[in-house]
Design a protein around this motif. Structure first.
Motif, PDB file in Angstrom:
ATOM      1  N   UNK A 193      49.699  43.300  42.383  1.00  0.00           N
ATOM      2  CA  UNK A 193      48.424  43.999  42.306  1.00  0.00           C
ATOM      3  C   UNK A 193      47.443  43.158  41.482  1.00  0.00           C
ATOM      4  N   UNK A 194      46.188  43.179  41.895  1.00  0.00           N
ATOM      5  CA  UNK A 194      45.182  42.403  41.165  1.00  0.00           C
ATOM      6  C   UNK A 194      43.835  43.094  41.266  1.00  0.00           C
ATOM      7  N   UNK A 195      43.136  43.156  40.135  1.00  0.00           N
ATOM      8  CA  UNK A 195      41.791  43.704  40.084  1.00  0.00           C
ATOM      9  C   UNK A 195      41.024  42.934  39.013  1.00  0.00           C
ATOM     10  N   UNK A 196      40.159  42.044  39.459  1.00  0.00           N
ATOM     11  CA  UNK A 196      39.404  41.173  38.552  1.00  0.00           C
ATOM     12  C   UNK A 196      40.379  40.380  37.682  1.00  0.00           C
ATOM     13  N   UNK A 197      40.376  40.616  36.357  1.00  0.00           N
ATOM     14  CA  UNK A 197      41.245  39.850  35.473  1.00  0.00           C
ATOM     15  C   UNK A 197      42.584  40.527  35.196  1.00  0.00           C
ATOM     16  N   UNK A 198      42.816  41.677  35.787  1.00  0.00           N
ATOM     17  CA  UNK A 198      44.068  42.405  35.571  1.00  0.00           C
ATOM     18  C   UNK A 198      45.034  42.152  36.733  1.00  0.00           C
ATOM     19  N   UNK A 199      46.306  41.989  36.404  1.00  0.00           N
ATOM     20  CA  UNK A 199      47.315  41.770  37.449  1.00  0.00           C
ATOM     21  C   UNK A 199      48.636  42.388  37.016  1.00  0.00           C
ATOM     22  N   UNK A 200      49.458  42.715  37.970  1.00  0.00           N
ATOM     23  CA  UNK A 200      50.762  43.304  37.686  1.00  0.00           C
ATOM     24  C   UNK A 200      51.626  43.279  38.926  1.00  0.00           C
ATOM     25  N   UNK A 201      52.914  43.621  38.767  1.00  0.00           N
ATOM     26  CA  UNK A 201      53.852  43.613  39.889  1.00  0.00           C
ATOM     27  C   UNK A 201      54.841  44.756  39.729  1.00  0.00           C
ATOM     28  N   UNK A 202      55.425  45.179  40.847  1.00  0.00           N
ATOM     29  CA  UNK A 202      56.422  46.245  40.817  1.00  0.00           C
ATOM     30  C   UNK A 202      57.387  46.067  41.982  1.00  0.00           C
ATOM     31  N   UNK A 232      57.851  52.844  53.313  1.00  0.00           N
ATOM     32  CA  UNK A 232      57.667  51.769  52.335  1.00  0.00           C
ATOM     33  C   UNK A 232      56.981  52.284  51.076  1.00  0.00           C
ATOM     34  N   UNK A 233      57.644  52.077  49.937  1.00  0.00           N
ATOM     35  CA  UNK A 233      57.161  52.546  48.648  1.00  0.00           C
ATOM     36  C   UNK A 233      57.234  51.408  47.632  1.00  0.00           C
ATOM     37  N   UNK A 234      56.279  51.397  46.715  1.00  0.00           N
ATOM     38  CA  UNK A 234      56.268  50.426  45.624  1.00  0.00           C
ATOM     39  C   UNK A 234      55.893  51.147  44.332  1.00  0.00           C
ATOM     40  N   UNK A 235      56.429  50.684  43.223  1.00  0.00           N
ATOM     41  CA  UNK A 235      56.073  51.276  41.949  1.00  0.00           C
ATOM     42  C   UNK A 235      54.614  51.031  41.612  1.00  0.00           C
ATOM     43  N   UNK A 236      53.969  52.018  40.980  1.00  0.00           N
ATOM     44  CA  UNK A 236      52.584  51.828  40.551  1.00  0.00           C
ATOM     45  C   UNK A 236      52.546  50.846  39.378  1.00  0.00           C
ATOM     46  N   UNK A 237      51.574  49.965  39.367  1.00  0.00           N
ATOM     47  CA  UNK A 237      51.498  48.981  38.274  1.00  0.00           C
ATOM     48  C   UNK A 237      51.179  49.657  36.942  1.00  0.00           C
ATOM     49  N   UNK A 238      51.910  49.276  35.894  1.00  0.00           N
ATOM     50  CA  UNK A 238      51.679  49.855  34.562  1.00  0.00           C
ATOM     51  C   UNK A 238      50.713  48.971  33.768  1.00  0.00           C
ATOM     52  N   UNK A 239      49.564  48.729  34.356  1.00  0.00           N
ATOM     53  CA  UNK A 239      48.533  47.892  33.733  1.00  0.00           C
ATOM     54  C   UNK A 239      47.193  48.607  33.883  1.00  0.00           C
ATOM     55  N   UNK A 242      44.516  48.991  37.118  1.00  0.00           N
ATOM     56  CA  UNK A 242      45.228  48.719  38.363  1.00  0.00           C
ATOM     57  C   UNK A 242      45.754  50.021  38.952  1.00  0.00           C
ATOM     58  N   UNK A 243      45.646  50.148  40.271  1.00  0.00           N
ATOM     59  CA  UNK A 243      46.196  51.304  40.978  1.00  0.00           C
ATOM     60  C   UNK A 243      46.747  50.829  42.314  1.00  0.00           C
ATOM     61  N   UNK A 244      47.235  51.766  43.113  1.00  0.00           N
ATOM     62  CA  UNK A 244      47.846  51.403  44.395  1.00  0.00           C
ATOM     63  C   UNK A 244      46.879  50.645  45.302  1.00  0.00           C
ATOM     64  N   UNK A 245      45.601  50.973  45.218  1.00  0.00           N
ATOM     65  CA  UNK A 245      44.630  50.349  46.119  1.00  0.00           C
ATOM     66  C   UNK A 245      44.411  48.876  45.802  1.00  0.00           C
ATOM     67  N   UNK A 246      44.943  48.404  44.675  1.00  0.00           N
ATOM     68  CA  UNK A 246      44.761  46.997  44.301  1.00  0.00           C
ATOM     69  C   UNK A 246      45.936  46.113  44.730  1.00  0.00           C
ATOM     70  N   UNK A 247      46.750  46.631  45.639  1.00  0.00           N
ATOM     71  CA  UNK A 247      47.853  45.829  46.203  1.00  0.00           C
ATOM     72  C   UNK A 247      47.264  44.651  46.980  1.00  0.00           C
ATOM     73  N   UNK A 248      47.681  43.434  46.653  1.00  0.00           N
ATOM     74  CA  UNK A 248      47.103  42.247  47.296  1.00  0.00           C
ATOM     75  C   UNK A 248      48.131  41.373  48.005  1.00  0.00           C
ATOM     76  N   UNK A 249      49.411  41.449  47.611  1.00  0.00           N
ATOM     77  CA  UNK A 249      50.379  40.557  48.246  1.00  0.00           C
ATOM     78  C   UNK A 249      51.800  41.036  47.991  1.00  0.00           C
ATOM     79  N   UNK A 250      52.729  40.372  48.662  1.00  0.00           N
ATOM     80  CA  UNK A 250      54.156  40.622  48.477  1.00  0.00           C
ATOM     81  C   UNK A 250      54.802  39.313  48.043  1.00  0.00           C
ATOM     82  N   UNK A 251      55.707  39.368  47.105  1.00  0.00           N
ATOM     83  CA  UNK A 251      56.473  38.184  46.722  1.00  0.00           C
ATOM     84  C   UNK A 251      57.949  38.474  46.954  1.00  0.00           C
ATOM     85  N   UNK A 252      58.697  37.437  47.219  1.00  0.00           N
ATOM     86  CA  UNK A 252      60.125  37.591  47.522  1.00  0.00           C
ATOM     87  C   UNK A 252      60.898  36.529  46.768  1.00  0.00           C
TER      88      UNK A 252
END
Length: 557
Positions: A193-202, A232-239, A242-252
């Motif tokens: 998840x990314x929003x301007x300068x904030x980022x997180x993953x779940x 398909x479900x993902x944890x909400x970012x604890x940052x 950031x919210x669900x709408x800021x999902x930008x990519x998937x990493x593996x």
């Protein structure tokens, strides 16, 4: 409560809905393949599957059925596995046969200590070939479950030919692959998840309760609405911010994928040899009535007129190579690619990168120019539309839904929401539509039940398409065979045996649609030339494309 939370709450109840009867059929199908690891042991613990009120009764039945199977125990001594270098091939019959006759051979497997094997379950691949005329045909292998196998191959051209048999995967590697897929459970996939300068993953998972235990009931993003072929479900970012709408990519990450394999399994997965050294030479003579004949007579019925329902039931090889061309055995197929017969048609390819090979190869071989009118540039994960104005042909490439390889797009939600079901169902009235569907390479690293879920949802989409689109032909591409090692952390992730199980799942799920959906079995072409890579060479892709077009086009005079 926002919309995403409401959807998550609803989805908890309807997570994965597989009709009990279908679930039972699919599991029995898997049991038939798992029989080679039979031994007294506790029942295999199935992953939790949420369905309707009858699922508890079905689950109890499944547990009883699985009670006698041990849960894919780790091998301890690699020398106890089948060793191709010590194994033997014995011809049953004469070295000289006539055209159209069947060559029969016995394969006796020995372990690394030189002792004959007494159990079955190893994955063998056999072929008859003659490189001087670029000819090859796949063989059929019968497992007698006692360490011996019978290989049968049709003699389809005259001259000399050699038989080659591979121990593609010993049973220990197959058991390890199934065990890994049972335990892995999507623990590699993360949403970024990314929003301007904030980022997180779940973490992400198709099982809501897995994430509920990690993040809590109200801290889960529900992307099931957009990922329409799998919950398909993902944890909400604890940052903050950031919210669900800021999902930008998937990493593996495959860092821990093979962490649980034993030393024995590691040694077997890294084994460089898999071909039994002995090659049996066969002399093939023409029949007395046609001494000048060099290949078996081709069928007179065109593939356009062939009853394609029979393709779902076929057990014999679909074709063979001669002078580099793939020749079908059940109907008269096309000898080349022209593309003019695709005039006034809208074609959709939906699947993974092996199907993208089809799209790109067809586009490169057309004898007229086509213009790209849409291209979302995200490596293979891009939606592409090409228009060939001369013959009014539209070619569409659509990547399948999650799980996929790592990717990044500016807004992944609309990227995934436009599935083939929505797109094809809303084509212009009167359109002549062709849909080719493929799902294998990216989903095959995960628990088998999720592939079944995908296929069930795909069937539902196809049924909706048949209701809404009058002139549509649907093709399903089955998995092909391969033996690929691409990365040292991937040593054990690619046994094509999984494709055999997937094929049986698809055959079961699509029962009732055999008359409407045309199945394309491509494993024979890959067995015939001993394909090792997941992405076949152009020669094999050409064979696959010609097979597809043979059911769409008549031979141009």
């Amino acid at each position: 409560m926002n919309q995403l939370d409401l959807q998550a709450k609803r989805s908890k109840k309807r997570l994965i809905c597989i009709p009990p009867g279908l679930l039972l059929v699919l599991t029995i199908c898997l049991i038939l393949h798992m029989g080679y690891i039979r031994a007294p042991a506790p029942p295999l613990r199935l992953p939790v599957i949420y369905a309707n009120a009858n699922i508890d009764d079905v689950q109890r039945q499944l547990n009883e059925l699985l009670r006698e199977y041990k849960p894919f125990q780790r091998c301890k001594d690699s020398l106890l596995a089948a060793d191709p270098r010590r194994s033997k091939i014995e011809l049953k019959g004469d070295h000289v046969v006539n055209l159209t006759e069947t060559v029969r051979l016995s394969v006796i497997l020995y372990d690394g200590y030189g002792r004959p094997k007494t159990t079955g379950g190893d994955h063998l691949r056999a072929r008859l070939y003659n490189n001087s005329v670029d000819a090859s045909v796949p063989g059929q292998v019968l497992d007698h479950r006692n360490g011996t196998y019978t290989v049968t191959i049709e003699a389809l051209w005259t001259g000399w030919a050699a038989v080659e048999v591979e121990v593609l995967f010993p049973r220990e590697i197959i058991a390890a692959g199934l065990r890994i897929r049972t335990a892995w459970n999507f623990s590699d996939l993360r949403a970024n998840f990314r929003n301007k300068n904030s980022s997180g993953a779940s973490l992400c998972n198709p099982d809501f309760q897995v994430l509920e235990r990690l993040y809590g009931k109200s801290a889960v993003c529900n992307f099931s609405y957009w990922n329409k072929t799998l919950p398909w479900f993902c944890g909400k970012p604890h940052v903050r911010h950031l919210s669900c709408k800021h999902w930008v990519s998937i990493s593996r990450s495959w860092h821990n994928f093979t962490e649980g394999i034993s030393k024995c399994e590691k040694e077997l997965s890294e084994r460089a040899y898999n071909t039994i050294p002995k090659k049996v030479l066969i002399k093939i003579l023409p029949t007395r009535s046609a001494k000048s004949q060099v290949t078996v007579e081709q069928p007179h019925i065109t593939c356009m007129d062939y009853n394609t329902t029979q393709l779902w039931y076929k057990s014999k090889p679909t074709g063979y190579f001669y002078k580099g061309n793939w020749i079908l055995r059940h109907c008269k197929g096309l000898s080349g690619i022209d593309g003019k017969c695709l005039g006034d048609k809208t074609i959709y390819f939906w699947g993974d990168s092996t199907l993208l090979q089809w799209h790109n190869y067809l586009l490169s071989k057309l004898t007229f120019s086509c213009k790209i009118v849409q291209n979302d540039k995200h490596t293979w994960r891009r939606t592409t539309t090409c228009f060939c104005s001369k013959y009014n042909i539209t070619l569409n490439w659509m990547p399948h839904n999650i799980p996929v390889s790592p990717f990044q797009v500016k807004n992944p939600i609309p990227f995934f929401s436009n599935t083939f079901g929505d797109t094809v169902s809303n084509v212009k009235k009167g359109s002549d539509v062709i849909l080719i569907v493929n799902l294998y390479a990216h989903i095959q690293m995960y628990p088998l039940k999720y592939f079944a879920v995908h296929i069930v949802e795909i069937r539902k989409m196809i049924e909706t398409i048949f209701e809404k689109v009058y002139n549509v032909r649907v093709f399903i591409k089955l998995p092909h065979t391969f033996r690929e090692i691409r990365h040292k952390k991937w040593k054990i992730v690619q046994p094509s045996y999984i494709g055999i199980i997937y094929t049986d799942i698809m055959r079961n799920v699509f029962k009732g649609l055999y008359q409407k959906v045309i199945v394309l079995d491509n494993k024979d072409a890959t067995i015939a030339i001993g394909v090792s890579r997941l992405h076949p060479a152009p020669k094999v892709v050409k064979a696959m494309i010609n097979q597809l077009l043979s059911y769409i086009c008549n031979e141009q005079k």
